[in-house]
Design an enzyme around this catalytic site. Structure first.
Site, short mmCIF file in Angstrom:
data_model
loop_
_atom_site.label_atom_id
_atom_site.label_comp_id
_atom_site.label_asym_id
_atom_site.label_seq_id
_atom_site.Cartn_x
_atom_site.Cartn_y
_atom_site.Cartn_z
N HIS A 108 0.84 -1.20 0.00
CA HIS A 108 0.00 0.00 0.00
C HIS A 108 0.88 1.26 0.00
O HIS A 108 0.57 2.24 -0.68
CB HIS A 108 -0.87 0.05 1.27
CG HIS A 108 -1.87 -1.06 1.37
ND1 HIS A 108 -1.80 -2.04 2.34
CD2 HIS A 108 -2.98 -1.33 0.64
CE1 HIS A 108 -2.83 -2.86 2.20
NE2 HIS A 108 -3.55 -2.46 1.18
N ASP B 191 -4.24 -7.67 -7.16
CA ASP B 191 -5.66 -7.88 -7.48
C ASP B 191 -5.87 -7.56 -8.95
O ASP B 191 -6.55 -6.59 -9.30
CB ASP B 191 -6.53 -7.01 -6.59
CG ASP B 191 -6.45 -7.44 -5.15
OD1 ASP B 191 -7.00 -8.49 -4.82
OD2 ASP B 191 -5.79 -6.74 -4.35
N SER C 140 0.37 -8.96 1.46
CA SER C 140 -1.10 -8.94 1.54
C SER C 140 -1.50 -8.70 2.99
O SER C 140 -0.81 -9.15 3.92
CB SER C 140 -1.63 -10.31 1.10
OG SER C 140 -2.97 -10.46 1.52
N ARG D 279 -3.77 -10.09 4.37
CA ARG D 279 -4.17 -11.38 4.93
C ARG D 279 -3.00 -12.20 5.44
O ARG D 279 -3.20 -13.21 6.14
CB ARG D 279 -4.91 -12.21 3.87
CG ARG D 279 -6.23 -11.61 3.47
CD ARG D 279 -6.83 -12.35 2.29
NE ARG D 279 -7.96 -11.63 1.75
CZ ARG D 279 -9.22 -11.84 2.13
NH1 ARG D 279 -9.50 -12.75 3.02
NH2 ARG D 279 -10.20 -11.12 1.61
#
Ligand code: PAF
Length: 278
Positions: A37, A150, A185, A187
């Protein structure tokens, strides 16, 4: 950094910036920020005058309520990271601020919605387009930045922008990886130490594919890659596809823009990764 939780206050502030001739870069996120990010924010800072980041865990894109519940929400450390990254504006709305009750949304995205991720996460891209449309409408960015991880999401958002003639340019930013190759990620924090090791089979397989791409036919390569992933304990392969990067249909020998995409459950955590084979 200014923080807003309501659309009205954010719109008013951004209107003022636009009035001063500033261009707006936008990085939409669901938080649990990592270096990936932050690389989007760095690019946004290079290309636009003011950078807006949104943190909103969007309920409509989760088809599994348990997944939504356990999605990480470390807002204090995220805010700290955004400050250090030189973000100008954080938009962190609550669910009621973004959604009216019983709201209906359907965008006819076509085949792309139902391939690959779409098969395993029905309704996911309706939720993604719904929230991204709203966020674009509030922020009115000149440029919005999304990660290549993504990949399908990027194609679908680009399709929405084209279909609805939205006045925003999209930029796809490269995947950032840990030193051992694992794609970054939000996650990943759910992976146990064992899962973390097993998860490496995804990036290792994609890395193996790159130099071997010209040596075999696509069906043989897909089979080999599937075998490599299925042989790894604790990893449950959902799909491995070598696809046309423009529409995600299976690639053939005439395809120009080729991308290999994979999704698998590692322990209880669902991971995706991809690599461009151009
Ligand atoms: O990629 C994500 O984090 C989300 O899908 C997005 C684009 C922020 C929409 O909720």
């Amino acid at each position: 950094m200014k923080t807003f939780t309501t659309r009205e206050n954010l719109s008013e502030y951004l209107e003022q910036l636009r009035g001063e001739g500033k261009t707006i870069g936008f990085v939409p996120t669901m938080g649990a920020l990592h270096q990936g990010h932050l690389s989007l924010l760095a690019l946004a800072r290079q290309h636009t005058d003011k950078v807006v980041c949104s943190i909103f865990v969007n309920p409509t894109q989760f088809n599994d309520p348990k997944d939504l519940d356990k999605y990480p929400r470390p807002i204090a450390s995220d805010t700290e990271k955004l400050l250090l990254a030189g973000c100008d504006v954080l938009f962190n709305p609550g669910v009621n601020e973004m959604y009216a009750r019983n709201e209906h949304w359907h965008l006819e995205i076509g085949e792309l919605e139902h391939l690959l991720e779409g098969k395993f996460r029905p309704g996911h891209y309706q939720g993604v387009t719904q929230v991204v449309y709203k966020l674009f409408d509030i922020v009115k960015p000149d440029i919005a930045f999304f990660g290549q991880k993504d990949y399908q999401q990027f194609l679908i958002i680009q399709k929405m922008v084209d279909m609805l003639h939205l006045p925003v340019k999209l930029v796809m930013c490269p995947i950032l990886r840990e030193a051992d190759g694992l794609a970054m990620s939000s996650r990943n924090i759910h992976l146990s130490a064992d899962d973390r090791q097993h998860a490496l089979v995804l990036s290792k397989t994609l890395n193996w594919l790159k130099p071997n791409f010209d040596t075999n036919s696509i069906p043989i390569l897909v089979r080999k890659c599937e075998e490599m992933i299925k042989a790894e304990p604790g990893v449950d392969l959902e799909y491995f596809e070598i696809a046309d990067g423009d529409n995600l249909r299976p690639a053939n020998q005439n395809t120009k823009n080729i991308v290999a995409l994979v999704a698998a459950k590692v322990g209880k955590t669902r991971l995706i990764d991809n690599v461009s084979l151009q």
